[in-house]
Scaffold this motif. Sequence first.
Motif, PDB file in Angstrom:
ATOM      1  N   ILE A 171       0.863  -1.182   0.000  1.00 53.09           N
ATOM      2  CA  ILE A 171       0.000   0.000   0.000  1.00 53.09           C
ATOM      3  C   ILE A 171       0.911   1.247   0.000  1.00 53.09           C
ATOM      4  N   THR A 172       0.551   2.188  -0.894  1.00 52.76           N
ATOM      5  CA  THR A 172       1.371   3.414  -0.946  1.00 52.76           C
ATOM      6  C   THR A 172       0.457   4.621  -0.906  1.00 52.76           C
ATOM      7  N   ILE A 173       1.046   5.724  -0.516  1.00 52.56           N
ATOM      8  CA  ILE A 173       0.350   7.009  -0.653  1.00 52.56           C
ATOM      9  C   ILE A 173       1.375   8.091  -1.013  1.00 52.56           C
ATOM     10  N   GLY A 174       0.950   8.949  -1.894  1.00 47.65           N
ATOM     11  CA  GLY A 174       1.903   9.976  -2.366  1.00 47.65           C
ATOM     12  C   GLY A 174       1.521  11.360  -1.841  1.00 47.65           C
ATOM     13  N   PRO A 175       2.105  12.414  -2.385  1.00 47.08           N
ATOM     14  CA  PRO A 175       1.777  13.769  -1.989  1.00 47.08           C
ATOM     15  C   PRO A 175       0.330  14.050  -2.352  1.00 47.08           C
ATOM     16  N   PRO A 176      -0.395  14.940  -1.707  1.00 48.61           N
ATOM     17  CA  PRO A 176       0.156  15.843  -0.673  1.00 48.61           C
ATOM     18  C   PRO A 176       0.271  15.231   0.721  1.00 48.61           C
ATOM     19  N   THR A 177      -0.354  14.010   0.937  1.00 50.19           N
ATOM     20  CA  THR A 177      -0.239  13.436   2.283  1.00 50.19           C
ATOM     21  C   THR A 177       1.231  13.180   2.595  1.00 50.19           C
ATOM     22  N   PRO A 179       5.384  13.836   1.695  1.00 54.00           N
ATOM     23  CA  PRO A 179       6.129  15.002   1.219  1.00 54.00           C
ATOM     24  C   PRO A 179       6.213  14.968  -0.301  1.00 54.00           C
ATOM     25  N   PRO A 180       6.477  16.167  -0.903  1.00 57.50           N
ATOM     26  CA  PRO A 180       6.561  16.219  -2.366  1.00 57.50           C
ATOM     27  C   PRO A 180       7.587  15.246  -2.909  1.00 57.50           C
ATOM     28  N   ASN A 181       7.268  14.640  -4.079  1.00 56.36           N
ATOM     29  CA  ASN A 181       8.127  13.671  -4.752  1.00 56.36           C
ATOM     30  C   ASN A 181       8.453  12.458  -3.893  1.00 56.36           C
ATOM     31  N   SER A 182       7.649  12.249  -2.891  1.00 51.42           N
ATOM     32  CA  SER A 182       7.908  11.109  -2.011  1.00 51.42           C
ATOM     33  C   SER A 182       6.678  10.179  -1.991  1.00 51.42           C
ATOM     34  N   VAL A 183       6.945   8.953  -1.554  1.00 50.11           N
ATOM     35  CA  VAL A 183       5.856   7.963  -1.391  1.00 50.11           C
ATOM     36  C   VAL A 183       6.113   7.216  -0.099  1.00 50.11           C
ATOM     37  N   VAL A 184       5.049   7.076   0.707  1.00 50.33           N
ATOM     38  CA  VAL A 184       5.159   6.256   1.929  1.00 50.33           C
ATOM     39  C   VAL A 184       4.562   4.860   1.584  1.00 50.33           C
ATOM     40  N   TYR A 185       5.275   3.862   2.057  1.00 47.33           N
ATOM     41  CA  TYR A 185       5.013   2.515   1.575  1.00 47.33           C
ATOM     42  C   TYR A 185       4.896   1.538   2.737  1.00 47.33           C
ATOM     43  N   ILE A 186       3.843   0.649   2.730  1.00 53.61           N
ATOM     44  CA  ILE A 186       3.729  -0.406   3.754  1.00 53.61           C
ATOM     45  C   ILE A 186       3.521  -1.737   3.019  1.00 53.61           C
ATOM     46  N   GLU A 187       4.218  -2.738   3.534  1.00 55.22           N
ATOM     47  CA  GLU A 187       4.072  -4.087   2.968  1.00 55.22           C
ATOM     48  C   GLU A 187       3.520  -5.030   4.040  1.00 55.22           C
ATOM     49  N   TYR A 188       2.477  -5.779   3.689  1.00 55.05           N
ATOM     50  CA  TYR A 188       1.933  -6.802   4.608  1.00 55.05           C
ATOM     51  C   TYR A 188       2.115  -8.167   3.960  1.00 55.05           C
ATOM     52  N   PRO A 189       2.646  -9.125   4.717  1.00 53.41           N
ATOM     53  CA  PRO A 189       2.744 -10.493   4.140  1.00 53.41           C
ATOM     54  C   PRO A 189       1.339 -11.095   3.941  1.00 53.41           C
ATOM     55  N   LEU A 190       1.184 -11.796   2.836  1.00 51.20           N
ATOM     56  CA  LEU A 190      -0.122 -12.439   2.568  1.00 51.20           C
ATOM     57  C   LEU A 190       0.028 -13.937   2.762  1.00 51.20           C
ATOM     58  N   ASP A 191      -0.892 -14.478   3.468  1.00 52.29           N
ATOM     59  CA  ASP A 191      -0.904 -15.950   3.576  1.00 52.29           C
ATOM     60  C   ASP A 191      -2.327 -16.428   3.325  1.00 52.29           C
ATOM     61  N   PRO A 192      -2.665 -16.463   2.065  1.00 47.81           N
ATOM     62  CA  PRO A 192      -4.066 -16.793   1.752  1.00 47.81           C
ATOM     63  C   PRO A 192      -4.434 -18.207   2.161  1.00 47.81           C
ATOM     64  N   THR A 193      -3.418 -19.061   2.390  1.00 40.35           N
ATOM     65  CA  THR A 193      -3.750 -20.435   2.756  1.00 40.35           C
ATOM     66  C   THR A 193      -4.251 -20.512   4.182  1.00 40.35           C
ATOM     67  N   ARG A 194      -3.989 -19.479   5.008  1.00 41.75           N
ATOM     68  CA  ARG A 194      -4.448 -19.522   6.406  1.00 41.75           C
ATOM     69  C   ARG A 194      -5.713 -18.706   6.550  1.00 41.75           C
ATOM     70  N   PRO A 195      -6.852 -19.400   6.737  1.00 36.17           N
ATOM     71  CA  PRO A 195      -8.082 -18.628   6.835  1.00 36.17           C
ATOM     72  C   PRO A 195      -8.141 -17.807   8.110  1.00 36.17           C
ATOM     73  N   ARG A 196      -8.678 -16.652   7.962  1.00 35.79           N
ATOM     74  CA  ARG A 196      -8.850 -15.805   9.139  1.00 35.79           C
ATOM     75  C   ARG A 196     -10.015 -16.344   9.939  1.00 35.79           C
ATOM     76  N   PRO A 197      -9.801 -16.593  11.233  1.00 34.75           N
ATOM     77  CA  PRO A 197     -10.938 -17.092  12.017  1.00 34.75           C
ATOM     78  C   PRO A 197     -12.054 -16.059  12.076  1.00 34.75           C
ATOM     79  N   VAL A 198     -13.247 -16.557  11.957  1.00 36.76           N
ATOM     80  CA  VAL A 198     -14.393 -15.651  11.983  1.00 36.76           C
ATOM     81  C   VAL A 198     -15.232 -16.029  13.193  1.00 36.76           C
ATOM     82  N   THR A 199     -15.503 -15.063  14.021  1.00 36.97           N
ATOM     83  CA  THR A 199     -16.308 -15.347  15.222  1.00 36.97           C
ATOM     84  C   THR A 199     -17.761 -15.033  14.933  1.00 36.97           C
ATOM     85  N   LYS A 200     -18.585 -15.608  15.791  1.00 35.07           N
ATOM     86  CA  LYS A 200     -20.046 -15.449  15.623  1.00 35.07           C
ATOM     87  C   LYS A 200     -20.465 -13.981  15.671  1.00 35.07           C
TER      88      LYS A 200
END
Lengths: 547, 124
Positions: A171-177, A179-200
């Motif tokens: 996930i990235t976001i650029g200016p104006p959020t 700084p100019p000419n910059s991008v803030v970047y976050i990486e999350y590991p994906l493990d689609p084989t592990r289902p997220r537990p769902v509660t009632k």
Amino acid sequence: MSVTAATPDLPAPKASKVALRRASVAVLAIFVLVSGALFFGTRKVVDDQEGRLLTERGADVGTLLSTSVSSGLQSALTSLATAAQSSTAAFTRSAQAQLTASSGSTSAIAYVTKKGSGWTVVASVGQNLEQDGMQIGALVNGPRAAMFTATGRLLHSGVVQSAAGSPRLAITIGPPTAPPNSVVYIEYPLDPTRPRPVTKSQPFNELAIALYVGTTIEPDKLIISTSQQTPLTGNVKTIDLTVGDGTWRVVAKAKHPLAGTVTHSLPWILALTALLIGLVMTALVEIISRRRDYALVLVKERTSALEDSMTKLEETQQALVTNERLAALGQMAATVGHELRNPLGVLTNSMYLIRSAVAGTADDKLRRQLDTAEREISAATLIVSDLLEFSRPREATPTMVELDDLFEEAASVAPPPTGISVEHQADGVPPVAADRDQIRQVILNLLTNAYEAMPGGGTVKMTAQIVGRSVEISVADTGVGMDEETRNHVFDPFFSLKIKGTGLGLAVSKRIVEAHNGTLRMDSEEGHGCTAVLTLPLSQAAVGVNA
Amino acid sequence: MTTNRRPQVLVVDDEPGMRETLCDILETVGYDVTSAGDGQDALDVIQHKNVDVVLMDVQMPKRDGVSVLQEMNPPPPNVIMMTAYALEERLRAAVDANAFAILHKPFNVSRLLSLVASASGNAA
């Protein structure tokens, strides 16, 4: 009239025990169709309901995800970008704090700036930064650089591969959020084989959910799944969410029927109920139609029995009428016979007296005329006797009869015409037990028939002899004889070769002889004369002449 | 009854022709013949005359020959019944009443004579 025969006497209607009546088949077919229509109709309604519910819930889930994911990511990136606005050190602190707080669900956070046509890492925290080429001061290229370039003022999302080859949500976001000419970047590991537990308590616990980055459903793009079996198949609902400048796709599937298990089973319940009712109705129709058929068969048989007895009744009535006429005719014949017999008797007596009176004169002509008169009286008498015997047979009253006497009497009662001679012999034959008048009538019939078979003259021989336990009497002529056709019909009533005569003589004779337990037959060949053969049982009684 | 007495024959018939010819024939042969035209006359004759043989018709207008036969008392002499066409039951009744013979009309005269001869022989 035994028309009202008992029912068990009637044969069962002819029908197969197995085959259904056409009406029953039709009823069954109708109910099968109704059952099918109910099934498919109801299923359509239930499916529509299910689809509508799924759409609603899916939309709810979409809204929820959209708000939670977007706002979560937005706030995370915004706080990082705000830190980057103030200083690189502030960014690093904030990034470090987030990485720690996420406890492993975040793999990398970076702050990059544009250098010429490329991107340089200004600050970065995370694991394996160097392998992924994301260490501070590194020049970024590849898919990440393409993402940075594509990033604008909204959240931008994508899937990248780690150096180890595992997918990461980026996930990235650029200016104006940022700084100019910059991008803030976050990486999350994906493990689609592990289902997220769902509660009632979660709003979408009835649904299986798969969330993809972008609008293509590929395992690599799968971010979240509550099911181990992805992609979700079958009755699924797809909801597209807007996340930043991109679109994520949610695939939702109901774990259990949303409209309720009973509703879901409704088509089956209805169809089976209809089918059951159909079977019962078919059985009823079958029973009723079989009973009806049986009743129809009964009616038919009774009707035909009735018709039969009607026909019989009519025939009987007809026969009665005919019999009545015949009886009247018999009565008439009896009356006429009686009336004729007296004058014939008087004539016979007169003839005898005349013959006695002229006995002295040797007038041959007169004697011949007397013969003719006697013969004709005899013929008339015979006709009357035959007619009476035929119309009202008389029971035999047997006496002992001397056959030679009978032959003599027959020859004298019916003297032969000119040119015919009569011979007779019955030597050594005992008297037979018979009705004298009846046997005389038979002999006279045979004798006059023999006369008529010899128009050109000849000889008649009357003989009697014992053959076995019978007395055989034969009357043989030397006349024209008869062919086979004539021989076959000679005993039929009203059969006659003569122009005169009743045709009853031989028929009556045969009946008389058979009433005496005897037989009468005609032996003849055309051109070789004819012999009438009469057998009578030999009497066991003593040889004593009774009258 | 003398041995040279001619046998007495009574002829009973309502038909004059039959009665007369029968009387003629029997007289010619040599019988002493009396005749009657009905059953009642016949019974009168039998009571007053010594009749050997009765020759009687079955069917007669006033009295049926069989009933006359049945009524004959003392027991009848030899009675020959004549019939042109009588019902069988009447003929059986005649046989039961001890008729000597039954002659069906028209009959052969020789046969009649032989019957009368044997009947009168029995009477004698």
